[in-house]
Scaffold this motif. Structure first.
Motif, PDB file in Angstrom:
ATOM      1  N   GLY A 151       0.814  -1.205   0.000  1.00  0.00           N
ATOM      2  CA  GLY A 151       0.000   0.000   0.000  1.00  0.00           C
ATOM      3  C   GLY A 151       0.852   1.261   0.000  1.00  0.00           C
ATOM      4  N   ARG A 152       0.186   2.407  -0.050  1.00  0.00           N
ATOM      5  CA  ARG A 152       0.874   3.695  -0.039  1.00  0.00           C
ATOM      6  C   ARG A 152       1.326   4.037   1.379  1.00  0.00           C
ATOM      7  NH1 ARG A 152      -1.389   7.841  -3.925  1.00  0.00           N
ATOM      8  NH2 ARG A 152      -2.445   6.704  -5.586  1.00  0.00           N
ATOM      9  N   PRO A 153       2.447   4.781   1.492  1.00  0.00           N
ATOM     10  CA  PRO A 153       3.414   5.069   0.441  1.00  0.00           C
ATOM     11  C   PRO A 153       4.502   3.997   0.401  1.00  0.00           C
ATOM     12  CG  PRO A 153       4.011   6.278   2.409  1.00  0.00           C
ATOM     13  CD  PRO A 153       2.763   5.474   2.756  1.00  0.00           C
ATOM     14  N   VAL A 154       5.187   3.904  -0.719  1.00  0.00           N
ATOM     15  CA  VAL A 154       6.434   3.162  -0.818  1.00  0.00           C
ATOM     16  C   VAL A 154       7.507   4.187  -1.149  1.00  0.00           C
ATOM     17  CG1 VAL A 154       7.729   1.572  -2.278  1.00  0.00           C
ATOM     18  CG2 VAL A 154       5.471   0.927  -1.454  1.00  0.00           C
ATOM     19  N   VAL A 168       8.928   8.395 -13.337  1.00  0.00           N
ATOM     20  CA  VAL A 168       8.900   8.788 -11.928  1.00  0.00           C
ATOM     21  C   VAL A 168       7.548   9.405 -11.559  1.00  0.00           C
ATOM     22  CG1 VAL A 168       9.875  10.436 -10.258  1.00  0.00           C
ATOM     23  CG2 VAL A 168      11.389   9.039 -11.682  1.00  0.00           C
ATOM     24  N   GLU A 169       7.050  10.302 -12.412  1.00  0.00           N
ATOM     25  CA  GLU A 169       5.776  10.973 -12.109  1.00  0.00           C
ATOM     26  C   GLU A 169       4.612   9.986 -12.130  1.00  0.00           C
ATOM     27  OE1 GLU A 169       5.663  14.156 -14.900  1.00  0.00           O
ATOM     28  OE2 GLU A 169       7.264  15.270 -13.893  1.00  0.00           O
ATOM     29  N   ARG A 170       4.653   9.018 -13.022  1.00  0.00           N
ATOM     30  CA  ARG A 170       3.602   7.986 -13.038  1.00  0.00           C
ATOM     31  C   ARG A 170       3.623   7.192 -11.735  1.00  0.00           C
ATOM     32  NH1 ARG A 170       4.063   2.743 -13.974  1.00  0.00           N
ATOM     33  NH2 ARG A 170       2.156   1.563 -14.324  1.00  0.00           N
ATOM     34  N   LEU A 171       4.797   6.804 -11.276  1.00  0.00           N
ATOM     35  CA  LEU A 171       4.900   6.043 -10.035  1.00  0.00           C
ATOM     36  C   LEU A 171       4.500   6.897  -8.832  1.00  0.00           C
ATOM     37  CD1 LEU A 171       8.174   4.041 -10.730  1.00  0.00           C
ATOM     38  CD2 LEU A 171       5.826   3.174 -10.766  1.00  0.00           C
ATOM     39  N   GLU A 172       4.810   8.183  -8.882  1.00  0.00           N
ATOM     40  CA  GLU A 172       4.357   9.088  -7.817  1.00  0.00           C
ATOM     41  C   GLU A 172       2.831   9.111  -7.749  1.00  0.00           C
ATOM     42  OE1 GLU A 172       7.860  12.478  -7.349  1.00  0.00           O
ATOM     43  OE2 GLU A 172       6.363  12.686  -8.945  1.00  0.00           O
ATOM     44  N   SER A 173       2.197   9.093  -8.909  1.00  0.00           N
ATOM     45  CA  SER A 173       0.731   9.120  -8.932  1.00  0.00           C
ATOM     46  C   SER A 173       0.133   7.859  -8.326  1.00  0.00           C
ATOM     47  CB  SER A 173       0.224   9.303 -10.367  1.00  0.00           C
ATOM     48  OG  SER A 173       0.389   8.112 -11.130  1.00  0.00           O
ATOM     49  N   LEU A 174       0.908   6.773  -8.324  1.00  0.00           N
ATOM     50  CA  LEU A 174       0.441   5.511  -7.753  1.00  0.00           C
ATOM     51  C   LEU A 174       0.718   5.420  -6.254  1.00  0.00           C
ATOM     52  CD1 LEU A 174       1.618   3.012 -10.538  1.00  0.00           C
ATOM     53  CD2 LEU A 174      -0.670   3.970 -10.198  1.00  0.00           C
ATOM     54  N   GLY A 175       1.579   6.328  -5.761  1.00  0.00           N
ATOM     55  CA  GLY A 175       1.860   6.325  -4.326  1.00  0.00           C
ATOM     56  C   GLY A 175       3.317   6.208  -3.946  1.00  0.00           C
ATOM     57  N   ALA A 176       4.219   6.219  -4.914  1.00  0.00           N
ATOM     58  CA  ALA A 176       5.648   6.188  -4.600  1.00  0.00           C
ATOM     59  C   ALA A 176       6.103   7.573  -4.148  1.00  0.00           C
ATOM     60  CB  ALA A 176       6.451   5.741  -5.815  1.00  0.00           C
ATOM     61  N   VAL A 177       6.967   7.601  -3.149  1.00  0.00           N
ATOM     62  CA  VAL A 177       7.543   8.852  -2.655  1.00  0.00           C
ATOM     63  C   VAL A 177       9.055   8.768  -2.859  1.00  0.00           C
ATOM     64  CG1 VAL A 177       7.936  10.314  -0.642  1.00  0.00           C
ATOM     65  CG2 VAL A 177       5.719   9.182  -0.951  1.00  0.00           C
ATOM     66  N   PHE A 178       9.584   9.673  -3.662  1.00  0.00           N
ATOM     67  CA  PHE A 178      11.009   9.651  -3.987  1.00  0.00           C
ATOM     68  C   PHE A 178      11.773  10.558  -3.026  1.00  0.00           C
ATOM     69  CE2 PHE A 178       8.919   8.051  -7.671  1.00  0.00           C
ATOM     70  CZ  PHE A 178       9.784   7.105  -8.188  1.00  0.00           C
ATOM     71  N   VAL A 179      12.850  10.024  -2.470  1.00  0.00           N
ATOM     72  CA  VAL A 179      13.685  10.769  -1.534  1.00  0.00           C
ATOM     73  C   VAL A 179      15.133  10.681  -2.002  1.00  0.00           C
ATOM     74  CG1 VAL A 179      12.116  10.279   0.391  1.00  0.00           C
ATOM     75  CG2 VAL A 179      14.074   8.772  -0.022  1.00  0.00           C
TER      76      VAL A 179
END
Length: 319
Positions: free
Chosen positions: A35-38, A51-62
């Protein structure tokens, strides 16, 4: 009004490689299972669309692990690989982590470790600051690896030991790397060489394909990100291969179609982290100005598949 004709040569292979496909699927499967977030340390691959597509699914990039809260959610390491200090830091915080490092990059890591264990000093051919280079050099103690960025550096390097091995970043120019290797082998005849070529099959195939296109094209469009090493190399290879001009664009809206004015034949390829939908965008952009005929130019067929990490496969099977 009739549009001027334009033949578009599509280089094949192009776009996603097996390592990129696996890395993206790891993020998608982790989201499905946890589940969100990963969280994802650095860009999973060098492509903003992905990256933006995965962000829309719930990925958080750090950028670093200290940005991740202690909420029990997993963190994924990018396809480029990480220094050993990163998983060590994750373990110290009891973070759940998944490693999306491309298996071909991991091969370079293990090979580098084997050379070091035998008392060899490693010369790494690659680009300073690239995540893959940082990750590979970070497998060993500081000072164990000397970075060689170009032929001039290969001629000038004075290694701390004459017991040497070389390794390479997986996404380099095949021709440039061959020149650097030739210099190193001439200067250091006993240098240990990789058991198998470090530049990956996908990089090699995409460069061969763009060469085949460039020798027939007046202009080449490379679809890819400006921080993508393999995409930058494709643009360089296209120009060296005979195209009068080659440009790098991230997607269709970034292309000025008037650049193809007066051309009869142009080429299109895509870096290993660029999805095919972005190639289709570029073609659609060209169709606004030209009557486009598509011709595929395929130099190799790829059937490589890399499996997901065992932890994700087990949970998917149980689910």
């Amino acid at each position: 009004m009739d549009l001027p004709p334009l033949t578009v040569l599509l280089a094949g292979p192009r776009g996603f490689c097996a390592g990129v496909d696996r890395a993206i699927k790891i993020v998608e499967e982790a989201l499905a299972q946890h589940g969100r977030p990963v969280y994802v340390r650095h860009e999973i691959v060098h492509n903003r669309f992905v990256v933006e597509r995965l962000e829309s699914l719930g990925a958080v990039f750090v950028e670093e692990l200290d940005e991740i809260p202690d909420d029990g959610q997993p963190v994924i390491f990018s396809a480029h690989g990480v220094p050993k200090s990163v998983p060590a830091a994750a373990r110290a915080r009891a973070l759940t982590f998944l490693d999306a490092t491309c298996p071909l990059v991991s091969k370079v890591h293990r090979e580098t470790e084997r050379h070091y264990a035998r008392g060899l000093h490693i010369l790494m051919i690659g680009h300073a600051g690239h995540p893959e280079v940082v990750g590979t050099m970070g497998q060993l103690p500081p000072g164990s690896v000397t970075l060689i960025e170009d032929a001039a550096a290969a001629r000038a390097v004075e290694p701390v030991s004459q017991k040497l091995a070389y390794t390479t970043q997986t996404t380099l120019s095949v021709d440039d790397t061959a020149e650097i290797v030739a210099i190193l082998r001439e200067r250091f005849p006993d240098i240990e060489v990789p058991q198998k070529e470090d530049i990956c099959y996908a990089t090699t195939n995409r460069q061969a394909a763009v060469k085949a296109v460039a020798e027939r094209a007046e202009f080449v469009v490379v679809v890819g990100a400006p921080n993508s090493s393999n995409s930058l190399r494709l643009r360089e290879v296209a120009e060296r291969g005979g195209a009068a001009r080659a440009v790098l664009v991230q997607r269709g809206r970034d292309l000025d179609p008037s650049l193809a004015d007066g051309c009869h034949t142009i080429g299109i390829t895509a870096g290993a982290s660029a999805p095919e939908v972005l190639v289709e965008e570029v073609i659609a952009r060209l169709r606004e100005r030209f009557s486009v005929t598509i011709e595929e130019v395929t130099v190799a067929t790829e059937d490589v598949v890399f499996h997901l990490p065992a932890a994700l496969r087990r949970r998917a099977a149980v689910g």
